[in-house]
Scaffold this motif. Structure first.
Motif, PDB file in Angstrom:
ATOM      1  N   UNK A 132      54.791  55.644  17.502  1.00  0.00           N
ATOM      2  CA  UNK A 132      54.843  55.187  16.105  1.00  0.00           C
ATOM      3  C   UNK A 132      54.274  56.268  15.193  1.00  0.00           C
ATOM      4  N   UNK A 133      54.754  56.304  13.948  1.00  0.00           N
ATOM      5  CA  UNK A 133      54.431  57.417  13.056  1.00  0.00           C
ATOM      6  C   UNK A 133      52.933  57.647  12.882  1.00  0.00           C
ATOM      7  N   UNK A 134      52.171  56.571  12.694  1.00  0.00           N
ATOM      8  CA  UNK A 134      50.732  56.723  12.503  1.00  0.00           C
ATOM      9  C   UNK A 134      50.049  57.308  13.714  1.00  0.00           C
ATOM     10  N   UNK A 135      50.393  56.801  14.902  1.00  0.00           N
ATOM     11  CA  UNK A 135      49.807  57.311  16.136  1.00  0.00           C
ATOM     12  C   UNK A 135      50.170  58.779  16.322  1.00  0.00           C
ATOM     13  N   UNK A 136      51.460  59.094  16.116  1.00  0.00           N
ATOM     14  CA  UNK A 136      51.938  60.464  16.319  1.00  0.00           C
ATOM     15  C   UNK A 136      51.236  61.434  15.365  1.00  0.00           C
TER      16      UNK A 136
END
Length: 200
Positions: A132-136
C-alpha cells in the motif's frame, strides 16, 4: 561546421557548467542520470507515467536550484534527494500515501531477518512496489533512503509513531510475501521431482 560535443570529465566541471546555465550540461545530466532517477521516482509512484512526470519535474527543480548544491557531498546524492522530495510532493497532492486504513498500534512484531532469504533484487523490489502507498513510502524513505523516523514524520506530516507503525506493517507484509514466494518455489521443486520420478 564541426559540432563540438561537450565532455565533462569530472563532477565538478559538470556542476560548474550547470551553475553557469549551460544548456549542454542540462542535456548531459539528463542523459547520464535519467535511468537512475526514474528508478527512484518509480519506487514512490508505481504508475510509470506518474513516475516519468515526477522525474521531469525533478530535473527542472535540479536545474533551478543548482546554486543550493554546496558540493559537500555527491551531486548524484543531492539530485536523488530532490527526486525523493518531488515524489513525496506528488503523493501528498494526490493524497495517495494517505489512502490507508487507520493506523493502530502494531501488535505483531515482524521478523527483522526477512531480508536474509534467497530472493533476487527484482523480486524484492516488485514486492515493495505492491505494498500500500503509505507503507511503501515509509519503507523506501527509511530502509532505502536512510531517513530517520523523525525526518520521515516531518516530511510526510505524520507522527513518529505512525511512521514506525507503517514501517513495521510494511516489513510484516514483505515477510508474508517472501514466505509465499518460498513456498511456491518449494512446491515447484517438489512437482519437478515428482514428474522426474514418474517419468522413469
Amino acid at each position: 561546421m564541426l559540432r563540438i560535443i561537450p565532455f565533462f570529465t569530472t563532477e565538478a566541471q559538470l556542476v560548474a557548467a550547470l551553475k553557469r546555465g549551460d544548456n549542454r550540461a542540462h542535456k548531459v545530466v539528463y542523459e547520464r542520470f535519467a535511468g537512475k532517477m526514474l528508478a527512484v521516482c518509480t519506487r514512490y509512484c508505481t504508475n510509470r507515467d506518474d513516475a516519468e512526470e515526477v522525474m521531469l519535474d525533478g530535473f527542472m527543480r535540479v536545474f533551478e536550484k543548482i546554486e543550493q548544491f554546496r558540493e559537500d557531498g555527491s551531486f548524484e546524492g543531492w539530485m536523488r534527494r530532490v527526486m525523493v522530495t518531488e515524489s513525496l510532493m506528488f503523493l501528498r497532492k494526490s493524497r495517495q500515501w494517505r489512502q490507508e486504513i487507520p493506523i493502530e498500534d502494531v501488535t505483531v512484531e515482524p521478523d527483522y531477518e526477512w531480508a536474509d532469504t534467497a530472493v533476487n533484487e527484482s523480486d524484492l523490489l516488485g514486492m515493495v512496489n505492491q505494498l500500500p502507498d503509505g507503507y511503501r513510502t515509509v519503507f523506501n524513505l527509511y530502509a532505502i533512503e536512510g531517513y530517520s523516523h523523525a525526518e520521515i514524520a516531518e516530511m510526510l506530516g505524520i507522527s513518529e509513531g505512525t511512521s514506525k507503525s507503517q514501517l513495521s506493517r510494511a516489513r510484516t507484509l514483505l515477510q508474508m510475501k517472501l514466505k509465499k514466494l518460498e513456498l511456491e518455489a518449494l512446491t515447484e521443486l517438489h512437482e519437478k521431482a515428482y514428474r522426474k520420478t514418474t517419468n522413469r
